[in-house]
Design an enzyme around this catalytic site. Structure first.
Site, PDB file in Angstrom:
ATOM      1  N   ALA A  44       0.748  -1.380   0.018  1.00 18.64           N
ATOM      2  CA  ALA A  44       0.055   0.034  -0.177  1.00 18.64           C
ATOM      3  C   ALA A  44       0.969   1.064   0.210  1.00 18.64           C
ATOM      4  O   ALA A  44       0.623   2.347  -0.754  1.00 18.64           O
ATOM      5  CB  ALA A  44      -0.981   0.068   1.250  1.00 18.64           C
ATOM      6  N   LYS A 184      -2.054 -10.656  -7.092  1.00 20.15           N
ATOM      7  CA  LYS A 184      -1.267 -11.963  -6.959  1.00 20.15           C
ATOM      8  C   LYS A 184      -0.447 -12.222  -5.679  1.00 20.15           C
ATOM      9  O   LYS A 184      -0.458 -11.275  -4.916  1.00 20.15           O
ATOM     10  CB  LYS A 184      -0.590 -11.907  -8.185  1.00 20.15           C
ATOM     11  CG  LYS A 184       0.898 -11.412  -7.998  1.00 20.15           C
ATOM     12  CD  LYS A 184       1.897 -11.849  -9.275  1.00 20.15           C
ATOM     13  CE  LYS A 184       3.165 -11.332  -8.799  1.00 20.15           C
ATOM     14  NZ  LYS A 184       3.919 -12.007  -7.769  1.00 20.15           N
ATOM     15  N   LEU A 216       0.398  -6.227 -16.674  1.00 22.01           N
ATOM     16  CA  LEU A 216      -0.405  -5.822 -17.767  1.00 22.01           C
ATOM     17  C   LEU A 216      -0.473  -4.083 -18.026  1.00 22.01           C
ATOM     18  O   LEU A 216      -1.089  -3.886 -18.760  1.00 22.01           O
ATOM     19  CB  LEU A 216      -1.727  -6.566 -17.802  1.00 22.01           C
ATOM     20  CG  LEU A 216      -1.559  -8.036 -17.958  1.00 22.01           C
ATOM     21  CD1 LEU A 216      -3.114  -8.753 -17.521  1.00 22.01           C
ATOM     22  CD2 LEU A 216      -1.376  -7.975 -19.337  1.00 22.01           C
ATOM     23  N   HIS A 276       3.270 -13.021 -14.504  1.00 21.23           N
ATOM     24  CA  HIS A 276       3.677 -11.959 -15.224  1.00 21.23           C
ATOM     25  C   HIS A 276       4.223 -12.368 -16.728  1.00 21.23           C
ATOM     26  O   HIS A 276       3.624 -11.646 -17.687  1.00 21.23           O
ATOM     27  CB  HIS A 276       4.908 -11.382 -14.515  1.00 21.23           C
ATOM     28  CG  HIS A 276       4.690 -10.609 -13.317  1.00 21.23           C
ATOM     29  ND1 HIS A 276       3.543 -10.070 -12.809  1.00 21.23           N
ATOM     30  CD2 HIS A 276       5.398 -10.391 -12.117  1.00 21.23           C
ATOM     31  CE1 HIS A 276       3.456  -9.635 -11.779  1.00 21.23           C
ATOM     32  NE2 HIS A 276       4.876  -9.743 -11.191  1.00 21.23           N
ATOM     33  N   LYS A 362      16.798 -14.704 -10.066  1.00 21.49           N
ATOM     34  CA  LYS A 362      17.405 -13.626  -9.240  1.00 21.49           C
ATOM     35  C   LYS A 362      18.818 -13.737  -9.040  1.00 21.49           C
ATOM     36  O   LYS A 362      19.471 -14.819  -9.307  1.00 21.49           O
ATOM     37  CB  LYS A 362      16.668 -13.937  -7.832  1.00 21.49           C
ATOM     38  CG  LYS A 362      15.235 -13.582  -7.867  1.00 21.49           C
ATOM     39  CD  LYS A 362      14.504 -13.637  -6.287  1.00 21.49           C
ATOM     40  CE  LYS A 362      13.153 -13.063  -6.284  1.00 21.49           C
ATOM     41  NZ  LYS A 362      13.074 -11.549  -6.385  1.00 21.49           N
ATOM     42  N   LYS A 368      16.710  -6.723 -15.975  1.00 14.49           N
ATOM     43  CA  LYS A 368      15.843  -6.433 -17.237  1.00 14.49           C
ATOM     44  C   LYS A 368      14.857  -7.191 -17.349  1.00 14.49           C
ATOM     45  O   LYS A 368      14.786  -8.465 -16.769  1.00 14.49           O
ATOM     46  CB  LYS A 368      16.779  -6.439 -18.466  1.00 14.49           C
ATOM     47  CG  LYS A 368      17.088  -7.687 -19.003  1.00 14.49           C
ATOM     48  CD  LYS A 368      18.042  -7.493 -20.261  1.00 14.49           C
ATOM     49  CE  LYS A 368      18.521  -8.977 -20.641  1.00 14.49           C
ATOM     50  NZ  LYS A 368      19.562  -8.845 -21.826  1.00 14.49           N
ATOM     51  N   ARG A 396      12.027  -4.066 -24.870  1.00 10.67           N
ATOM     52  CA  ARG A 396      12.665  -3.685 -23.399  1.00 10.67           C
ATOM     53  C   ARG A 396      11.664  -3.366 -22.695  1.00 10.67           C
ATOM     54  O   ARG A 396      11.139  -2.082 -22.695  1.00 10.67           O
ATOM     55  CB  ARG A 396      13.738  -2.900 -23.709  1.00 10.67           C
ATOM     56  CG  ARG A 396      14.438  -2.577 -22.460  1.00 10.67           C
ATOM     57  CD  ARG A 396      15.016  -3.879 -21.849  1.00 10.67           C
ATOM     58  NE  ARG A 396      16.317  -4.228 -22.330  1.00 10.67           N
ATOM     59  CZ  ARG A 396      17.536  -3.872 -21.990  1.00 10.67           C
ATOM     60  NH1 ARG A 396      17.522  -2.875 -20.829  1.00 10.67           N
ATOM     61  NH2 ARG A 396      18.669  -4.210 -22.526  1.00 10.67           N
ATOM     62  N   ARG A 490      24.932 -15.602 -15.267  1.00  8.57           N
ATOM     63  CA  ARG A 490      23.782 -15.562 -16.149  1.00  8.57           C
ATOM     64  C   ARG A 490      22.805 -16.865 -15.696  1.00  8.57           C
ATOM     65  O   ARG A 490      21.965 -16.851 -16.220  1.00  8.57           O
ATOM     66  CB  ARG A 490      24.319 -16.104 -17.786  1.00  8.57           C
ATOM     67  CG  ARG A 490      25.183 -14.884 -18.613  1.00  8.57           C
ATOM     68  CD  ARG A 490      25.452 -15.416 -19.841  1.00  8.57           C
ATOM     69  NE  ARG A 490      24.583 -16.168 -20.526  1.00  8.57           N
ATOM     70  CZ  ARG A 490      23.313 -15.438 -21.236  1.00  8.57           C
ATOM     71  NH1 ARG A 490      23.385 -14.140 -21.290  1.00  8.57           N
ATOM     72  NH2 ARG A 490      22.690 -16.222 -21.863  1.00  8.57           N
ATOM     73  N   TRP A 512      23.344  -3.831 -27.528  1.00 11.31           N
ATOM     74  CA  TRP A 512      22.582  -2.653 -27.547  1.00 11.31           C
ATOM     75  C   TRP A 512      22.801  -1.782 -26.568  1.00 11.31           C
ATOM     76  O   TRP A 512      22.782  -1.925 -25.438  1.00 11.31           O
ATOM     77  CB  TRP A 512      21.249  -3.173 -27.490  1.00 11.31           C
ATOM     78  CG  TRP A 512      20.173  -2.010 -27.731  1.00 11.31           C
ATOM     79  CD1 TRP A 512      19.891  -1.451 -28.590  1.00 11.31           C
ATOM     80  CD2 TRP A 512      19.188  -1.463 -26.541  1.00 11.31           C
ATOM     81  NE1 TRP A 512      19.067  -0.284 -28.592  1.00 11.31           N
ATOM     82  CE2 TRP A 512      18.678  -0.227 -27.274  1.00 11.31           C
ATOM     83  CE3 TRP A 512      19.206  -1.856 -25.334  1.00 11.31           C
ATOM     84  CZ2 TRP A 512      17.817   0.291 -26.500  1.00 11.31           C
ATOM     85  CZ3 TRP A 512      18.281  -0.866 -24.514  1.00 11.31           C
ATOM     86  CH2 TRP A 512      17.550   0.065 -25.096  1.00 11.31           C
TER      87      TRP A 512
END
Length: 517
Positions: A44, A184, A216, A276, A362, A368, A396, A490, A512
């Site tokens: 909240a 959720k 969303l 998600h 994690k 990203k 992205r 990674r 990029w």
């Protein structure tokens, strides 16, 4: 007509949820009362109240018609709640006189009610406070609008919804409504999700229930339908004939950060992938809806989920970063994955044979979230430029919102040599001075407007759990073990091998770089 909050001339589609009518001339009436349950909690303070303040600041919530009520077990005064949230609404960067003045007016709209989440007394008191506000604004009984935001753990949803239903509802159906926003996770597997849906469904109609997934509401996620269905050059390319594979990736460069006990109960698949990333997956893969009406869009999302084949164990890689169990709230022998790569396959005409790789983790080497659509090799490649990599369309989502197309071009000079470059739309550069709204702002506004397009419908939730429940039960039963990986890496090396096996071709030497102003 008396002044105040009884507006009978607005025609913005805020129709009664009990029995939504086809008649578009049903009028919006009555005061708007927004109740934040769990008002003293982190969600909240960090998300809900800041979103409400930003909507107020931009004029979407009018002070002459809206009032905000906080409800929680903590025994504090109105001013104590206001002081608790003030620091989340203002900082040194935005402390302009105008902002400070707006904040002061916003905080005046907040009233706090203390009570337990299964207490008749507490919810009767809440209803009394709301009714007094409505009466003070000359709102006709039954015309008021009541929005209840449950910033609470799912375990208390049934009792809270029962209390709202019995003691705090809008009294009758004279153009007003009562709506419930639930966060959720919606259960832990198919059975618990269905049980939760049934308990809430016995109390409220489906159009009154807004299952929020903040992904969303993200700007680039909202852009997906426009990109796919408003641009001619995507339409013939978006299928198995041209696309080799799709990745939907969520990476964090930090661990559980004090949430170890909570996270260990759910794991990365329940926490990120099943909701998600699966929502993004639906928007990437769905067919064009008949129109932009929310139910048509949600119908197409459900069709995609129902077309997903059972997940194969050999197309799953789980990981757990070293040091995860050092958290005192995490069991020493925890089997909970903090990393997962899962390949989904869709059995339909458009996507047969195209792997969709959902990856989340994690304590990785970067932060990203992105969608990466990789196209097939050019047939009859006369430039022998395969080593440069394939065409990719990348969206992205965060941070540095952008979309760019990786393509092969001729390097400037006298030689006929090729290189990878990009066509780039970076939001920070292209839309200077435009503030991208927070996801929660957009979704709360959608709830007030009665637009369920970006919320999860019950059959959609069920179809999503049907995909992942068998896999989750195998993990919970210890039949699948996460592989260890170093924080800042990674993830497990086996995940990259799975990616290569799924057909992804990495572009070596290309990075990029977001353009600077």
């Amino acid at each position: 007509m008396e002044s105040g909050c009884w507006h009978v001339e607005k025609r913005v589609g805020l129709k009664s949820d009990s029995f939504r009518k086809d008649n578009e001339n049903v009028l919006e009436t009555g005061c708007l009362s927004i109740v934040v349950l769990g008002a003293s909690g982190d969600l909240a303070k960090k998300k809900t109240f800041p979103a409400l303040f930003n909507l107020f600041r931009q004029g979407f919530l009018q002070p002459d018609e809206v009032h905000i009520f906080g409800y929680a077990r903590t025994k504090i005064s109105d001013d104590e709640l206001r002081n608790r949230i003030r620091g989340y609404l203002i900082n040194d960067k935005n402390a302009s006189p105008e902002h400070v003045e707006k904040l002061s007016k916003f905080l005046e709209l907040i009233k706090y009610v203390s009570g337990s989440y299964d207490s008749e007394e507490g919810f009767r008191l809440l209803d009394k406070e709301i009714s007094e506000h409505e009466l003070s604004k000359n709102s006709v009984e039954g015309t008021s609008r009541r929005l209840f935001y449950l910033a609470l753990p799912p375990s208390v949803y049934p009792s809270v919804c029962k209390m709202i239903r019995n003691f705090s509802m809008n009294k009758s159906d004279l153009g007003g409504w009562t709506r419930i926003v639930v966060e959720k996770p919606f259960g832990k597997d198919l059975e618990s999700a269905e049980q939760l849906s049934t308990q809430i469904g016995e109390l409220f109609e489906e159009p009154q229930i807004y299952r929020i997934d903040h992904y969303l509401g993200k700007e680039l996620v909202q852009n997906l339908l426009v990109l796919r269905f408003a641009n001619r050059f995507f339409l013939p390319l978006w299928n198995r004939d041209n696309i080799d594979n799709v990745q939907i990736v969520f990476r964090e460069d930090f661990g559980t950060d004090g949430r170890g006990g909570y996270f260990d109960e759910y794991g990365i698949i329940r926490d990120i992938i099943q909701n998600h990333l699966l929502q993004v997956f639906c928007l990437v893969a769905m067919e064009k809806p008949v129109s932009l009406k929310p139910e048509y869009i949600r119908d197409e999302k459900v069709k995609v989920l129902q077309s997903v084949l059972p997940i194969k164990d050999e197309e799953v890689v789980l990981g757990q970063y070293e040091g995860y169990t050092d958290d005192p709230t995490v069991p020493d022998q925890s089997n909970t994955p903090t990393f997962a790569t899962v390949v989904l396959r869709i059995h339909n005409e458009r996507w047969e044979g195209v792997p969709f790789v959902l990856k989340a983790g994690k304590a990785l080497n970067s932060r990203k979230a992105e969608i990466r659509v990789q196209f097939k090799d050019v047939p009859g490649d006369i430039f022998k430029c395969k080593k440069q990599g394939r065409n990719e369309f990348v969206i992205r989502l965060q941070p540095s919102e952008a979309m760019y197309m990786k393509l092969t071009v001729k390097q400037p000079g006298l030689e006929m040599s090729t290189a990878q470059s990009e066509l780039d739309l970076s939001y920070g550069q292209r839309y200077q001075g435009v503030t991208i709204p927070e996801a929660y702002e957009r979704l709360i506004l959608d709830t007030i407007r009665g637009d369920q397009q970006h919320f999860v419908r019950r059959d959609e939730l069920k179809a999503a759990w049907e995909i992942f429940t068998p896999l989750l039960h195998r993990i919970d039963d210890g039949k699948m073990k996460p592989l260890p990986y170093q924080p800042g890496s990674r993830g497990p090396a086996e995940a990259d091998k799975l990616l290569a096996k799924a057909g992804y071709v990495q572009t070596h030497g290309y990075i990029w770089i977001p353009p600077t102003l």
